[in-house]
Design an enzyme around this catalytic site. Structure first.
Site, PDB file in Angstrom:
ATOM      1  CE  LYS A   1     -10.761  -4.635   8.035  1.00 36.04           C
ATOM      2  NZ  LYS A   1     -10.145  -3.622   7.152  1.00 36.04           N
TER       3      LYS A   1
ATOM      4  N   GLY B   1      -6.250  -5.246   1.781  1.00 39.71           N
ATOM      5  CA  GLY B   1      -4.933  -5.058   2.370  1.00 39.71           C
ATOM      6  C   GLY B   1      -4.275  -6.382   2.715  1.00 39.71           C
TER       7      GLY B   1
ATOM      8  NE  ARG C   1      -4.420  -1.301   1.800  1.00 37.94           N
ATOM      9  CZ  ARG C   1      -5.314  -1.739   2.666  1.00 37.94           C
ATOM     10  NH1 ARG C   1      -5.032  -1.746   3.956  1.00 37.94           N
ATOM     11  NH2 ARG C   1      -6.486  -2.176   2.262  1.00 37.94           N
TER      12      ARG C   1
END
Ligand SMILES: Nc1ncnc2c1ncn2[C@@H]1O[C@H](COP(=O)(O)OP(=O)(O)O)[C@@H](O)[C@H]1O
Ligand SMILES: O=C(OP(=O)(O)O)[C@H](O)COP(=O)(O)O
Length: 403
Positions: A202, A360, A37
């Site tokens: 998540k 990510g 990133r």
């Protein structure tokens, strides 16, 4: 949407340009385990610096609770950005306080500073418009122009993503332009069979996207922490595995609709279980057991898909023409739980499908496990962001960059 090219054409020498990046990189203590990133935002930052801007880079990292927490400091990311740029990068130890103001005031033309984790301020993620706006007002004092380039966070209605661009001339950076360009292809002429692989941790954030995927995908493969809510919805006990109990009825509905629509759900047939979450620092052997997915013993936690599931998932990806993958199949950070994720990555490498890996941790997993990034169609820096983009939702961080 104005792009950074227009800002560069207008001239940036001497201007303070705020770059909202997503430097939310995985850390082992203060060591960055994957810098993808950070590398992704280098073209934007380097170009602005080259053109003489005073570049103020800002990001969140992790989910601190609206107050400073050294475990979530951006200092390691700032140092790595300096290495990648081959230039000194100043670091402010707060977001809008004395350190940030002084650091930005001291920036020379063509120099770069990183300010501390935006989520150390409760205003960043507040649901209250006024509280977010007040923080955005303070951030706006630090800059003359705004470049949105934190693709991984564009689905968040946060102060630096949504409210700040309304207060400054705003432009999309190179990364956002690239990401949107590739993902757009998956919303239009997607080649079939279209398979979507969902995993990760998540779960509550990402379960909702299945509602939309049922209209788009031919096959949906579920792994990672996401799998246990599905197994529970099928009536199986899942021990102490990650479970989104309140979503069980919704998942039952998804399974029913999928059957009606002819969308194939692929769930694990076996899983690796242990008594506790593994130690990711020592990586001490975890000695997991492989059990059938419908026979997870009480008190045991599912931490990876099992070998039979890996073979099954690989077979379901082998003849796909398009694959979108978000979320690791297991706790890949520990060697005992990396095989499922490795198997899915290998299946994508072996398959002729156009494959997009987003997120990510998913992107980090692919690189950490030693796969060549070029073997995939696209590696996106955003997981939740790309899923919501594919869903056709208005993303706050993209809407805010519109004229
Ligand atoms: N069975 C599981 N139980 C708990 N955590 C899991 C499980 N499988 C995967 N994970 C964790 O999910 C995390 C990544 O999830 P997520 O943030 O949703 O993915 P991404 O960043 O790619 O969007 C990883 O840190 C991994 O350890
Ligand atoms: O890691 C991120 O998202 P992802 O795990 O969906 O790729 C982004 O940095 C957003 O972080 P958040 O999900 O804490 O808002």
């Amino acid at each position: 949407m104005k792009t950074i090219d227009e800002l560069l054409a207008e001239g940036v020498a001497g201007k303070r340009v705020f770059v909202r990046a997503d430097l939310n990189v995985p850390l082992d203590g203060t060591a960055i385990t994957d810098d993808g990133r950070i590398r992704a935002v280098v073209p934007t930052v380097a170009k602005l610096a080259e053109a003489g801007a005073r570049v103020v880079v800002a990001s969140h990292l992790g989910r601190p609770k609206g107050a400073p927490d050294p475990a979530f400091s951006l200092a390691p990311a700032a140092a790595r950005l300096g290495e990648l740029l081959g230039a000194e990068v100043a670091f402010a130890t707060d977001t809008v306080g004395e350190s940030a103001r002084a650091t930005v005031a001291a920036l020379g033309d063509g120099r770069v500073a990183v300010i501390e984790n935006l989520r150390f301020n409760a205003g960043e993620t507040s649901k209250d418009d006024a509280e977010r706006g007040a923080f955005a007002d303070q951030l706006a004092q630090l800059a003359d122009a705004y470049v949105g380039d934190g693709f991984g966070a564009v689905h968040r209605k946060h102060a630096s993503v949504f409210d700040l661009p309304a207060r400054l001339p705003h432009y999309a950076g190179f990364l956002i332009a690239t990401e949107v360009g590739v993902l757009k292809k998956l919303t239009t002429d997607v080649k079939r069979p279209y398979a979507v692989v969902l995993g990760g941790a998540k779960v509550s954030d990402k379960l909702g996207v299945i509602d939309h995927l049922l209209e788009k995908a031919d096959r949906i493969l579920i792994g990672g922490g996401m799998a246990y809510t599905f197994l529970k919805a099928q009536g199986h006990d899942v021990g102490s595995s990650l479970l989104q109990e309140d979503q069980v009825p919704a998942v039952q509905e998804y399974l029913k609709r999928a059957a009606e629509r002819g969308v194939e759900f692929v769930l694990p047939v076996d899983v690796l279980v242990a008594e506790k979450f593994p130690d990711l620092t020592t990586k001490a052997p975890a000695h997991p057991d492989t059990v059938a997915a419908d026979a997870i013993p009480a008190g045991r936690m599912g931490l990876d898909i099992g070998p039979e599931s890996s073979t099954l998932y690989a077979s379901k990806l082998a003849d796909a023409a398009t694959v979108f993958w978000n979320g690791p199949m297991g706790v890949f950070e520990h060697p005992d739980y990396a095989d499922g994720t490795r198997a899915v990555a290998q299946a994508l490498v072996d398959s002729p499908a156009f494959s997009v890996v987003g997120g990510g941790d998913s992107a980090a997993a692919v690189r950490i496990l030693g796969f060549d990034e070029n073997a995939f169609g696209h590696i996106s820096t955003g997981g939740g962001a790309s899923l919501e983009y594919l869903e056709g939702k208005t993303l706050p961080g993209l809407a805010a960059l519109e004229d």
